[in-house]
Design a protein around this motif. Structure first.
Motif, mmCIF file in Angstrom:
data_model
loop_
_atom_site.group_PDB
_atom_site.id
_atom_site.type_symbol
_atom_site.label_atom_id
_atom_site.label_comp_id
_atom_site.label_asym_id
_atom_site.label_seq_id
_atom_site.Cartn_x
_atom_site.Cartn_y
_atom_site.Cartn_z
ATOM 1 N N ARG A 187 0.862 -1.304 0.038
ATOM 2 C CA ARG A 187 0.063 0.186 -0.033
ATOM 3 C C ARG A 187 0.715 1.307 -0.066
ATOM 4 O O ARG A 187 0.304 2.538 -0.112
ATOM 5 N N HIS A 188 2.120 1.337 0.155
ATOM 6 C CA HIS A 188 2.804 2.245 0.279
ATOM 7 C C HIS A 188 4.060 2.200 -0.687
ATOM 8 O O HIS A 188 4.665 1.120 -1.152
ATOM 9 N N LYS A 189 4.563 3.175 -1.327
ATOM 10 C CA LYS A 189 5.864 3.483 -2.063
ATOM 11 C C LYS A 189 7.016 2.769 -1.693
ATOM 12 O O LYS A 189 7.422 3.609 -0.591
ATOM 13 N N THR A 190 7.584 2.062 -2.151
ATOM 14 C CA THR A 190 8.850 1.667 -1.810
ATOM 15 C C THR A 190 10.003 1.805 -2.856
ATOM 16 O O THR A 190 9.655 2.072 -3.937
ATOM 17 N N THR A 191 11.352 1.919 -2.098
ATOM 18 C CA THR A 191 12.297 2.410 -3.336
ATOM 19 C C THR A 191 12.962 1.009 -4.019
ATOM 20 O O THR A 191 13.911 1.236 -4.879
ATOM 21 N N ARG A 192 12.613 -0.079 -3.572
ATOM 22 C CA ARG A 192 13.123 -1.313 -4.037
ATOM 23 C C ARG A 192 12.107 -2.471 -3.797
ATOM 24 O O ARG A 192 11.115 -2.243 -3.027
ATOM 25 N N PRO A 193 12.109 -3.562 -4.465
ATOM 26 C CA PRO A 193 10.972 -4.362 -4.281
ATOM 27 C C PRO A 193 10.938 -5.122 -2.888
ATOM 28 O O PRO A 193 11.967 -5.158 -2.122
ATOM 29 N N ILE A 194 9.610 -5.442 -2.713
ATOM 30 C CA ILE A 194 9.047 -6.261 -1.247
ATOM 31 C C ILE A 194 9.877 -7.584 -1.300
ATOM 32 O O ILE A 194 9.645 -8.231 -2.574
ATOM 33 N N GLN A 195 10.529 -7.713 -0.338
ATOM 34 C CA GLN A 195 11.033 -9.335 -0.362
ATOM 35 C C GLN A 195 10.565 -10.063 1.194
ATOM 36 O O GLN A 195 10.196 -9.260 2.201
ATOM 37 N N THR A 196 10.639 -11.233 1.026
ATOM 38 C CA THR A 196 9.963 -11.940 2.230
ATOM 39 C C THR A 196 10.765 -13.229 2.543
ATOM 40 O O THR A 196 11.158 -13.848 1.703
ATOM 41 N N THR A 197 10.697 -13.552 3.698
ATOM 42 C CA THR A 197 11.224 -14.785 4.417
ATOM 43 C C THR A 197 10.630 -15.143 5.664
ATOM 44 O O THR A 197 9.557 -14.467 5.933
ATOM 45 N N ALA A 198 10.942 -16.479 6.168
ATOM 46 C CA ALA A 198 10.086 -16.697 7.372
ATOM 47 C C ALA A 198 10.488 -16.102 8.626
ATOM 48 O O ALA A 198 11.658 -15.868 8.889
ATOM 49 N N ILE A 199 9.652 -16.437 9.469
ATOM 50 C CA ILE A 199 9.652 -16.173 10.922
ATOM 51 C C ILE A 199 9.755 -17.599 11.353
ATOM 52 O O ILE A 199 8.938 -18.269 11.554
ATOM 53 N N VAL A 200 11.085 -17.798 12.017
ATOM 54 C CA VAL A 200 11.431 -19.160 12.542
ATOM 55 C C VAL A 200 11.171 -19.466 13.883
ATOM 56 O O VAL A 200 11.269 -18.384 14.611
ATOM 57 N N SER A 201 10.492 -20.396 13.962
ATOM 58 C CA SER A 201 10.139 -20.806 15.516
ATOM 59 C C SER A 201 11.219 -21.397 16.076
ATOM 60 O O SER A 201 12.044 -22.215 15.743
ATOM 61 N N ASN A 202 11.319 -20.990 17.463
ATOM 62 C CA ASN A 202 12.582 -21.645 18.564
ATOM 63 C C ASN A 202 11.706 -22.506 19.213
ATOM 64 O O ASN A 202 10.948 -22.059 19.979
ATOM 65 N N PRO A 203 12.279 -23.649 19.376
ATOM 66 C CA PRO A 203 11.566 -24.659 20.537
ATOM 67 C C PRO A 203 11.593 -24.253 21.942
ATOM 68 O O PRO A 203 10.966 -24.792 22.318
ATOM 69 N N VAL A 204 12.784 -23.249 22.173
ATOM 70 C CA VAL A 204 12.791 -23.083 23.594
ATOM 71 C C VAL A 204 12.595 -21.527 23.966
ATOM 72 O O VAL A 204 11.622 -21.346 24.926
ATOM 73 N N GLU A 205 13.246 -20.693 23.227
ATOM 74 C CA GLU A 205 13.101 -19.247 23.550
ATOM 75 C C GLU A 205 12.025 -18.757 22.563
ATOM 76 O O GLU A 205 12.262 -18.518 21.265
ATOM 77 N N THR A 206 10.893 -17.952 22.933
ATOM 78 C CA THR A 206 9.754 -17.833 22.264
ATOM 79 C C THR A 206 9.504 -16.290 22.427
ATOM 80 O O THR A 206 8.440 -15.816 21.850
ATOM 81 N N VAL A 207 10.347 -15.320 22.982
ATOM 82 C CA VAL A 207 9.975 -14.162 23.103
ATOM 83 C C VAL A 207 10.636 -13.102 21.938
ATOM 84 O O VAL A 207 10.351 -12.183 21.835
ATOM 85 N N TYR A 208 11.333 -13.886 20.991
ATOM 86 C CA TYR A 208 11.786 -13.157 19.912
ATOM 87 C C TYR A 208 11.566 -13.406 18.544
ATOM 88 O O TYR A 208 10.895 -14.648 18.470
ATOM 89 N N TYR A 209 11.434 -12.504 17.668
ATOM 90 C CA TYR A 209 11.316 -13.065 16.013
ATOM 91 C C TYR A 209 12.484 -13.523 15.660
ATOM 92 O O TYR A 209 13.586 -12.545 15.116
ATOM 93 N N TYR A 210 12.465 -14.599 15.304
ATOM 94 C CA TYR A 210 13.643 -15.180 14.695
ATOM 95 C C TYR A 210 13.822 -15.147 13.184
ATOM 96 O O TYR A 210 12.491 -15.517 12.470
ATOM 97 N N VAL A 211 14.736 -15.033 12.265
ATOM 98 C CA VAL A 211 14.750 -14.816 10.893
ATOM 99 C C VAL A 211 15.777 -15.652 10.376
ATOM 100 O O VAL A 211 16.904 -15.919 11.151
ATOM 101 N N PRO A 212 15.643 -16.531 9.324
ATOM 102 C CA PRO A 212 16.818 -17.531 8.792
ATOM 103 C C PRO A 212 17.939 -16.891 8.072
ATOM 104 O O PRO A 212 17.982 -16.959 6.780
ATOM 105 N N HIS A 305 21.707 -12.110 3.547
ATOM 106 C CA HIS A 305 20.870 -13.262 2.922
ATOM 107 C C HIS A 305 20.315 -14.137 3.773
ATOM 108 O O HIS A 305 20.811 -14.518 4.882
ATOM 109 N N PHE A 306 18.845 -14.240 3.198
ATOM 110 C CA PHE A 306 18.063 -15.208 3.962
ATOM 111 C C PHE A 306 17.696 -16.502 3.120
ATOM 112 O O PHE A 306 17.738 -16.341 2.130
ATOM 113 N N ASP A 307 17.389 -17.417 3.989
ATOM 114 C CA ASP A 307 17.004 -18.485 3.245
ATOM 115 C C ASP A 307 15.670 -18.272 2.419
ATOM 116 O O ASP A 307 14.930 -17.688 2.834
ATOM 117 N N GLY A 308 15.625 -19.054 1.233
ATOM 118 C CA GLY A 308 14.792 -18.555 0.188
ATOM 119 C C GLY A 308 14.953 -17.669 -0.828
ATOM 120 O O GLY A 308 14.175 -17.405 -1.862
#
Length: 373
Positions: A187-212, A305-308
């Motif tokens: 919905r908003h103007k960007t200066t480069r393309p939108i890119q997406t990767t996963a938010i990875v689940s941590n089996p122990v520590e659940t308070v953070y947003y992990y990315v690969p 660089h992210f997975d994917g």
């Protein structure tokens, strides 16, 4: 749907805060790396002492008709993960929480919060009524936790997606924070393309947003960073988090040393014989370009660089800072706490519209002129 704007202030070095109505307007540090919403309160001698030492005006529950203590049986007390937690003889849930550069004590309560830059929305939330026991919140009165855990604004309001776009600190402009359907990069103007990767689940520590995070480049050169050094371990250690409450990035030793070596190869400036606060590597800027010394220095982008296949391209100002006049410092440090966790800090996220799709476990980003949103 709620749209809010938050301002640039200091948290140790540099952080971002949101002005929220809690009886009166108060600035809370926006932090994706913690879950508790809390503000300094007039409940104890420690908070009174904090007020006397020049901190912003603290919240006084006695001035509010909507304040209430949460009992120890409340879900937020039962599920809240703190460094220390106890139930008092008055059935009040007291806690201590430790952050990277500060610590706070308090008691869980509920209150009406008011949000919104254009249309005010009032919501009842559980929060911490407390005080700093170590460190400082320069210019702010507390923290607004946006992590995936139980106590955060995101979880309490069952927000499925949110985004923000941080303006550079030097610009001193407000930054948008968007919730729900408004959190949509397309919905908003960007200066480069939108890119997406996963938010990875941590089996122990659940308070953070992990990315690969799987690799790092400087310009077109892929650095010799073992992917295993960046990976999350089976015991929940390691991995990479996105943290708006951390100023600079932190990398595990193998990754940091590779970045440091590559940067020293491309920056044609003398290395400073001293470091500044969180900055482990600094260069001496030429004096003849005094007014905008760093602007004259050309360096290739740092690429995460992210997975994917997604790649976050960081221009000079997203991985170098000038914390002192005449010094250009690498805004990347070395993880030293033994956790093996790497951190993408708020400097790396400047002029980058980032989206946390909590429901679908996706992290999206796109370079954006944030003050134009």
């Amino acid at each position: 749907m709620i749209k809010s704007c938050f301002n640039n202030i200091l948290l140790s070095d540099q952080g971002h805060s949101l002005t929220v109505g809690i009886v009166q307007p108060r600035k809370l540090i926006v932090d994706t790396g913690s879950d508790l919403i809390w503000t300094q309160c007039k409940l104890s001698s420690s908070t009174a002492a904090a007020a006397r030492h020049g901190s912003p005006p603290v919240y006084d529950p006695g001035e509010s008709s909507t304040f209430a203590f949460l009992p120890c049986s409340d879900r937020l007390c039962q599920e809240g993960q703190f460094s220390f937690k106890n139930c008092t003889s008055k059935n009040r849930c007291v806690y201590e929480d430790v952050y990277g550069s500060a610590a706070a004590v308090g008691v869980l309560a509920s209150e009406t919060f008011t949000f919104g830059a254009r249309r005010a929305v009032s919501l009842r939330l559980g929060f911490g009524c407390g005080a700093l026991s170590a460190g400082s919140l320069i210019g702010a009165t507390g923290i607004l936790g946006l992590s995936p855990e139980s106590l955060s604004l995101i979880t309490q309001l069952k927000i499925q997606r949110f985004s923000y776009c941080l303006t550079p600190f030097a610009d001193k402009k407000t930054s948008p924070l968007l919730f729900g359907a408004m959190a949509d990069l397309s919905r908003h103007k960007t200066t480069r393309p939108i890119q997406t990767t996963a938010i990875v689940s941590n089996p122990v520590e659940t308070v953070y947003y992990y990315v690969p995070l799987v690799g790092i480049s400087l310009g077109h050169k892929r650095l010799a960073v073992p992917a295993a050094s960046l990976a999350m371990r089976p015991d929940g250690g390691g991995g990479t988090i996105v943290d708006s409450g951390s100023t600079v990035a932190y990398l595990v030793e193998a990754a940091f040393e590779a970045v440091k070596e590559a940067v020293m190869d491309v920056v044609r400036l003398p290395v400073a014989n001293r470091t500044v606060e969180d900055y482990e590597l600094c260069f001496v800027l030429p004096r003849r370009t005094a007014a905008a010394a760093m602007e004259a220095v050309q360096v290739p982008p740092l690429v995460l660089h992210f997975d994917g296949g997604a790649a976050m391209v960081l221009p000079r100002d997203n991985y170098f800072q000038e914390p002192r006049a005449g010094l250009m410092c690498l805004a990347v440090g070395k993880t030293t706490d033994g956790s093996g966790v790497s951190i993408i800090g708020n400097v790396q996220q400047q002029n980058m519209h980032v989206l946390f799709d909590v429901q679908h476990h996706k992290f999206s980003f796109a370079p954006t002129q944030c003050d134009q949103i």
